[in-house]
Scaffold this motif. Structure first.
Motif, short mmCIF file in Angstrom:
data_model
loop_
_atom_site.label_atom_id
_atom_site.label_comp_id
_atom_site.label_asym_id
_atom_site.label_seq_id
_atom_site.Cartn_x
_atom_site.Cartn_y
_atom_site.Cartn_z
N LEU A 52 2.46 34.40 -32.22
CA LEU A 52 3.87 34.12 -31.33
C LEU A 52 3.59 32.74 -30.87
O LEU A 52 4.80 32.19 -30.87
N GLU A 53 2.90 32.20 -30.19
CA GLU A 53 2.42 30.94 -29.55
C GLU A 53 2.87 29.67 -30.74
O GLU A 53 3.40 28.88 -30.54
N LYS A 54 2.09 30.12 -31.91
CA LYS A 54 2.39 29.27 -33.02
C LYS A 54 3.88 29.10 -33.54
O LYS A 54 4.14 28.14 -33.77
N LEU A 55 4.33 30.24 -33.66
CA LEU A 55 5.84 30.21 -34.09
C LEU A 55 6.67 29.51 -33.14
O LEU A 55 7.49 28.93 -33.57
N HIS A 56 6.26 29.67 -31.64
CA HIS A 56 7.12 28.98 -30.55
C HIS A 56 7.26 27.58 -30.88
O HIS A 56 8.03 26.83 -30.85
N ALA A 57 5.83 27.08 -31.10
CA ALA A 57 5.54 25.79 -31.28
C ALA A 57 6.35 25.12 -32.65
O ALA A 57 6.82 24.15 -32.57
N GLN A 58 6.30 26.04 -33.45
CA GLN A 58 7.23 25.58 -34.87
C GLN A 58 8.48 25.47 -34.68
O GLN A 58 9.12 24.56 -35.29
N ALA A 59 8.92 26.33 -33.99
CA ALA A 59 10.47 26.39 -33.82
C ALA A 59 10.94 25.49 -32.68
O ALA A 59 11.84 24.66 -32.96
N LYS A 60 9.81 24.77 -31.90
CA LYS A 60 10.29 23.69 -30.90
C LYS A 60 10.22 22.62 -31.96
O LYS A 60 11.25 21.69 -31.65
#
Length: 491
Positions: A52-60
């Motif tokens: 999830l943290e990786k997805l959040h970084a990608q979304a940002k």
């Protein structure tokens, strides 16, 4: 291992109930939903948090890049799978993904609302404010708060011009009812803020129908809607999920839309679709009084209507407030069923349709708003000879052009003057529509269907086109005056 599986099974079961809450939004299910989400979050946090943290970084990163061609669907699906590991990160990622490609405005605002509630529950409202401030560094406020991307909010409009447009619409509606009032968000703005709400982008009105039950209100609503559409003033509301809703739309120019909602009184109980079903009295509405800010009609006790609609804290602004439509549709199901049942299914019209032009298109478009199916009876060449007409385009080609029009469902041949009654009966047409130059000529058909005479598009006709072709004149360009006080298409 068994205890771990049992815990996961319980989490899934409670999550399913949380999904039910999300669909119904029934208040008594909300504590259960919070518990389900918390339990599932604890179960999933370990294995899924890093993903999830990786997805959040990608979304940002995608949000900062603002690449409109990026496909966000795989990331959204991944968030569905791992988002419960940290609801705050999940909601933030969803918001940034949607804003990065300017899509899914409703779900984006829903995620902002859920994030706001989640942070408040954690006692960390400052984190929500910081995230909102970050978003506004990259996108206009209208994108974040408006009902749709690119729609101009009232913070960027001259309010005096808007109230003039409201007066124009009220003038049109006065032909049908003397009880029309400011409603919902527009009423909230003038009562609470003394003006239109900055982040709003449409005007809400309501009209009191002559009805004393949900079923009667459905029929009365359709009758009013048919009149307004037939005369080119308005259009029906077609939700994205299909079907029809009980809202009449007025396009008043400059990309602005006014919404007209139905209201009716049963005994001393007031009903206003979609938020008030007997929770207020008729005396809370009538007699209407004049708004000190706008000079326009408002309920006699607007505070009661606003409390029912927005809750007891309606005086406190909530920029991410969302209406619970699914709950409302369940409450008003009898009314909506009546709207659906009494809406015309088929409309039939007759004509030659020679030298197919934009006046024809606008006519057929308006007919498609009157009913679900549009049947066109096209005059044959032989019948045109009987009428004393000479067509430039043969019958077969005129039929082909009509069939290619997306507003037309079926084309039949018109071979005689007296076939209309048989056609209407055989095809089960609910509405017979024809130009208002025939006004009164077909009233005898009103015993088997609704007869509507439509205003024709000004300054355009087949005869004029033929004359222009012969004389080499320029293009015709006509319009009618509408609710915006300017030229309007009668479509």
């Amino acid at each position: 291992m068994n205890s771990e599986n049992t815990l996961k099974s319980r989490a899934k079961s409670m999550a399913r109930k949380a999904a039910l809450k999300a669909q119904t939004r029934l208040p008594f299910l909300r504590p259960l939903a919070h518990a389900a989400l918390a339990l599932k979050g604890r179960v999933m946090r370990g294995p899924y948090l890093k993903e999830l943290e990786k997805l959040h970084a990608q979304a940002k990163a995608q949000f900062q890049a603002q690449d409109r061609t990026f496909d966000i669907e795989p990331a959204l699906k991944a968030l569905d799978r791992v988002g419960y590991a940290d609801l705050g990160l999940s909601h933030e990622a969803r918001v940034m993904l949607c804003l990065s490609v300017l899509t899914k405005n409703g779900p984006m605002r829903q995620s902002m609302k859920l994030l706001q509630a989640h942070r408040a529950q954690q006692g960390d409202s400052d984190a929500f404010q910081a995230f909102e401030d970050y978003l506004l560094q990259h996108v206009p406020q209208d994108h974040l708060l408006g009902h749709g991307y690119g729609r101009k909010t009232f913070s960027n409009r001259a309010h005096g011009e808007i109230w003039t447009k409201v007066e124009n619409v009220l003038s049109v509606l006065s032909k049908y009812s003397d009880k029309v009032f400011l409603n919902s968000g527009t009423l909230l703005g003038v009562v609470r803020d003394g003006k239109l709400i900055d982040h709003d982008d449409d005007v809400d009105l309501a009209v009191v129908l002559e009805a004393s039950s949900q079923e009667e209100a459905g029929r009365a609503f359709n009758q009013l809607q048919q009149e307004l559409i037939a005369h080119g003033y308005a259009r029906p509301h077609k939700p994205k999920q299909g079907g029809y809703d009980a809202i009449i739309k007025f396009d008043v120019g400059d990309g602005m839309v006014f919404d007209l909602f139905p209201a009716w009184i049963e005994g001393d109980k007031l009903n206003v679709y979609p938020y008030l079903l007997g929770e207020a009295k008729s005396s809370d509405l009538l007699p209407l009084k004049t708004c000190e800010i706008t000079g326009l009609p408002i309920p006699s006790n607007p505070e009661r209507l606003l409390e029912v609609n927005y809750g007891e804290n309606w005086r406190t602004p909530d920029r991410y407030w969302r209406f619970e439509w699914l709950r409302a549709q369940n409450r008003f199901r009898k009314f909506l069923a009546s709207v659906k049942e009494t809406r015309p299914k088929r409309v039939i019209t007759y004509g030659t349709f020679d030298l197919f032009h934009y006046g024809h298109v606008r006519l057929l478009k308006r007919l498609s708003r009157l009913a679900d199916e549009v049947i066109v009876a096209c005059s044959t060449d032989e019948f045109n000879e009987v009428k004393g007409k000479k067509t430039a385009v043969p019958y077969e080609q005129r039929v082909e052009m009509l069939k290619s029009c997306r507003f037309v469902t079926k084309v039949i041949a018109e071979r005689s003057w007296d076939q209309k009654r048989a056609d209407i009966t055989r095809l089960k047409a609910d509405v017979f529509a024809i130009g208002d130059d025939w006004a009164g000529e077909f009233d005898d058909l009103s015993d088997i269907c609704n007869v509507v005479y439509l205003p024709r598009t000004q300054n355009i006709s087949t005869t004029m086109l033929k004359d222009d072709i012969r004389s080499g004149a320029g293009k015709a360009d006509g319009a009618q005056k509408g609710v915006d006080g300017k030229a309007r298409s009668p479509a």
